[in-house]
Design an enzyme around this catalytic site. Sequence first.
Site, PDB file in Angstrom:
ATOM      1  N   LYS A 198       1.005  -1.232   0.122  1.00 56.99           N
ATOM      2  CA  LYS A 198       0.211   0.001  -0.042  1.00 56.99           C
ATOM      3  C   LYS A 198       1.150   1.212   0.106  1.00 56.99           C
ATOM      4  O   LYS A 198       1.839   1.450   0.732  1.00 56.99           O
ATOM      5  CB  LYS A 198      -0.680   0.148   1.243  1.00 56.99           C
ATOM      6  CG  LYS A 198      -1.832   1.351   1.137  1.00 56.99           C
ATOM      7  CD  LYS A 198      -2.860   1.122   2.769  1.00 56.99           C
ATOM      8  CE  LYS A 198      -3.465   2.447   2.647  1.00 56.99           C
ATOM      9  NZ  LYS A 198      -4.461   2.300   3.740  1.00 56.99           N
ATOM     10  N   LYS A 252      -2.336  -1.439  -3.705  1.00 57.38           N
ATOM     11  CA  LYS A 252      -3.173  -0.211  -3.547  1.00 57.38           C
ATOM     12  C   LYS A 252      -2.289   0.939  -3.762  1.00 57.38           C
ATOM     13  O   LYS A 252      -1.127   1.067  -2.889  1.00 57.38           O
ATOM     14  CB  LYS A 252      -3.793  -0.235  -2.507  1.00 57.38           C
ATOM     15  CG  LYS A 252      -4.914   1.045  -2.115  1.00 57.38           C
ATOM     16  CD  LYS A 252      -5.596   0.983  -0.768  1.00 57.38           C
ATOM     17  CE  LYS A 252      -6.494   2.042  -0.533  1.00 57.38           C
ATOM     18  NZ  LYS A 252      -7.151   2.096   0.933  1.00 57.38           N
TER      19      LYS A 252
END
Length: 328
Positions: A198, A252
């Site tokens: 992420k 992400k």
Amino acid sequence: MAQFPTTRLRRMRQHDWTRRLMRETTLTPSDLIWTLVVSDRANPREPVASMPGVDRLSPAAAADAARQARALGIPAIALFPHIDPALKNAAGSEAGNPDGLVAQAIKAMKDAAPEVGIICDVALDPFTDHGHDGLMEDGVILNDATVERLCDQALMQARAGCDVIAPSDMMDGRVGEIRAALDSEGFEHVLILSYAAKYASAFYGPYRDAIGSSAALKGDKKTYQMDPANTDEALREVELDIAEGADMVMVKPGLPYLDIVARVKTAFALPTYVFQVSGEYAMIEAAAANGWIDGERAMLESLMAFRRAGADGVLTYFAPRAAKILNG
């Protein structure tokens, strides 16, 4: 001397049926996870201004969404909470409330459509008054103290009926600790989908509006989320989370990180998911609203790109809209 025939790749592109026969990548409703924001406000639906077409939903409206997902063939919904600011504090204590918004929404959705998987975000940012994913002291995010709180949050979600725990905080060691906590209470069947890679991205802004953390956020998240310049580091993060017990991993954001999706899937061959985040959604919607692009085609093309890169599924706010089109 032999005359070789001219190679014409366009021959296989000239008809819809030939294009379908040679298509390398597929996209179906089964590849979609619906990202959904629930709210503790009285209104069943509350529009998110920076995300046209996305509403915050009450638990009862979320139950209706679960029924809709079942009808559309969407296998799972990922929940994100928007709570009353009065419930937020520095410790994010509301994150573990067994009678709070998240528990209410899980129970309502599982009662309505038990066949639909429920994925719960594990992080403190929707619950803290400083907007960070962890506990903070003198401007520093405390790793181990945060992990302890995340375990409590994950256990609350599992007790409420959550199927998949999805730690998005990016604290070191949290997957292993959460796995141990779940197993110790008999939740061996509960899956972990780790936000393994992420990034500290500029594409999260509309989401922070949706959960009400944008105004509260102090500073940035660069000391725990990843540097967008790095790729090898992503593989190290994923490898550690797998070793700690992650059943699935996630990258992400989405479109700016297709190379990371491809590398992770190739390197580990583990179920790999990608999050088409709020900023990506908002850009497509804004360009479509201005008539600059065909919004429907851009939506489907972006989703296909994730699949082509190797993702087994996509977390997206577009899920119900895309599923309706894909279902014909």
